[in-house]
Design an enzyme around this catalytic site. Structure first.
Site, PDB file in Angstrom:
ATOM      1  N   HIS A   1       0.714  -1.149   0.042  1.00  0.00           N
ATOM      2  CA  HIS A   1      -0.132  -0.005  -0.023  1.00  0.00           C
ATOM      3  C   HIS A   1       0.944   1.263  -0.152  1.00  0.00           C
ATOM      4  O   HIS A   1       0.539   2.275  -0.651  1.00  0.00           O
ATOM      5  CB  HIS A   1      -0.867  -0.033   0.944  1.00  0.00           C
TER       6      HIS A   1
ATOM      7  N   HIS B   1      -9.624  -1.519  -4.376  1.00  0.00           N
ATOM      8  CA  HIS B   1      -8.631  -1.682  -3.345  1.00  0.00           C
ATOM      9  C   HIS B   1      -7.794  -2.682  -4.234  1.00  0.00           C
ATOM     10  O   HIS B   1      -6.422  -2.784  -4.233  1.00  0.00           O
ATOM     11  CB  HIS B   1      -9.068  -2.361  -2.086  1.00  0.00           C
TER      12      HIS B   1
ATOM     13  N   ASP C   1      -4.015  -2.103  -4.952  1.00  0.00           N
ATOM     14  CA  ASP C   1      -2.980  -3.138  -4.763  1.00  0.00           C
ATOM     15  C   ASP C   1      -1.967  -3.449  -6.021  1.00  0.00           C
ATOM     16  O   ASP C   1      -0.832  -3.281  -6.075  1.00  0.00           O
ATOM     17  CB  ASP C   1      -3.501  -4.664  -4.510  1.00  0.00           C
TER      18      ASP C   1
ATOM     19  N   HIS D   1      -1.718 -10.157  -5.704  1.00  0.00           N
ATOM     20  CA  HIS D   1      -0.374 -10.054  -5.571  1.00  0.00           C
ATOM     21  C   HIS D   1       0.446 -10.837  -6.590  1.00  0.00           C
ATOM     22  O   HIS D   1       1.246 -10.434  -7.344  1.00  0.00           O
ATOM     23  CB  HIS D   1       0.356  -9.786  -4.147  1.00  0.00           C
TER      24      HIS D   1
HETATM   25 ZN   LIG Z   1      -3.993  -4.597  -0.447  1.00  0.00          ZN
END
Ligand SMILES: [Zn+2]
Length: 326
Positions: free
Chosen positions: A85, A242, A246, A269
């Site tokens: 973040h 969000h 990311d 991710h």
């Molecule tokens: Zn995150």
């Protein structure tokens, strides 16, 4: 927003800024200081290992683990966790060079979004460095897949995100964020979106000694078909915002800003990191380009440190120049 910020030059912070919080995985208090850094140094983390200072470069070559958060590490075993973040805030605001000093191994989770980092950065403001910004320009499509999830980096004159998620719970369902990105869009549309988690997974994580700092203060908690946080959501589609936040942070681990459009379906991710390392490994798929010099009369300097929309336009025109040169 009144400020026109021309993105031809690399940036750093005007001065150091300190933030404190807790690590979402360690549950321990942590203090981080963002320091100004020289041109071409990039984003680096300064941690201590066996009493020695160790710098870890924010680059996908140094990813050690992506299971729950992004952990970077050096050869000597020093690590820094939950960088995503903060990386998102730095990239989202187009900041090229910062040294991030951390006293306890993990970037604090703050409120689970990137906004506390954005505010801290805006408190001290940015400054231009006397060096041209260089971009990684994607030249051909790169596609990665994993268990029904996929990600694609495509040539594009600018930076665009098209992120789609699809969860069974009706709280989330199918959501999509599709937009060109610049610091203004990042700040207004993505930065406040918080991380989220499912209650049925939390007990397992706690048993494994993970997510010890996770709470309703820093995570949107979903229990079957409802959100447990009393204040509710910041947007109905906060979840995909969000995921886009990311993605900005994960793609920042390319080491330089990208000129591309990034599409992902049910990504995370690991998928984002795989897209970046696959791109960088294919030397025919990208090239480095710089922003051409901008005539002085069109540069309006920002004085209050606020990062406005203007930079997006500059990046787009830079991208067009770059396209002509190839
Ligand atoms: Zn995150």
């Amino acid at each position: 927003m009144g400020n026109s910020y021309v993105g031809a030059k690399q940036t750093t912070l005007s001065q150091s800024v300190v933030m404190t919080g807790v690590g979402v995985h360690s549950g321990a208090p942590v203090s981080i200081t963002l320091h100004p850094a020289d041109a071409d140094s990039g984003i680096n983390f300064l941690v201590s290992k066996d009493g020695k200072d160790v710098e870890i470069q924010a680059h996908c070559d140094f990813i050690k683990n992506l299971t729950l958060c992004t952990i970077l590490g050096s050869e000597c075993g020093a690590v820094v966790a939950t960088v995503e973040h903060l990386m998102s805030a730095l990239r989202g605001l187009s900041i090229d060079n910062v040294l991030v000093e951390i006293d306890n191994g993990e970037v604090p989770i703050m409120d689970g979004s990137a906004m506390p980092f954005v505010r801290a950065i805006e408190e001290v403001g940015l400054k231009d460095l006397d060096a041209p910004r260089s971009f990684i320009k994607v030249l051909k499509p790169i596609r990665v897949e994993e268990n029904g999830c996929w990600g694609e980096l495509l040539p594009y004159n600018g930076f665009r995100l098209d992120v789609e998620i699809d969860f069974e719970t009706p709280v989330i369902g199918r959501q999509r964020f599709n937009s060109d990105l610049n610091p203004g869009v990042f700040r207004e549309e993505l930065a406040r979106a918080r991380t989220f988690g499912f209650m049925e997974q939390v007990e397992g994580l706690w048993a494994a000694g993970r997510a010890l700092g996770a709470s309703l203060e820093n995570t949107v908690a979903i229990d079957k078909d409802k959100v447990l946080n009393r204040e509710g959501l910041r947007w109905d589609d906060e979840f995909v915002r969000h995921k886009a936040l990311d993605a900005v942070g994960d793609l920042a681990l390319a080491g330089s800003p990208l000129l591309c459009s990034y599409k992902s379906y049910r990504g995370g991710h690991a998928l984002n990191a795989k897209a970046i390392s696959t791109l960088l490994a294919d030397k025919d798929a990208w090239t480095k380009v710089s922003v051409p010099a901008v005539p002085a009369h069109v540069i309006e300097h920002h004085s209050d440190g606020h990062v406005g929309d203007g930079q997006g336009a500059a990046v787009l025109s830079a991208a067009n120049f770059a396209a002509d040169r190839n």
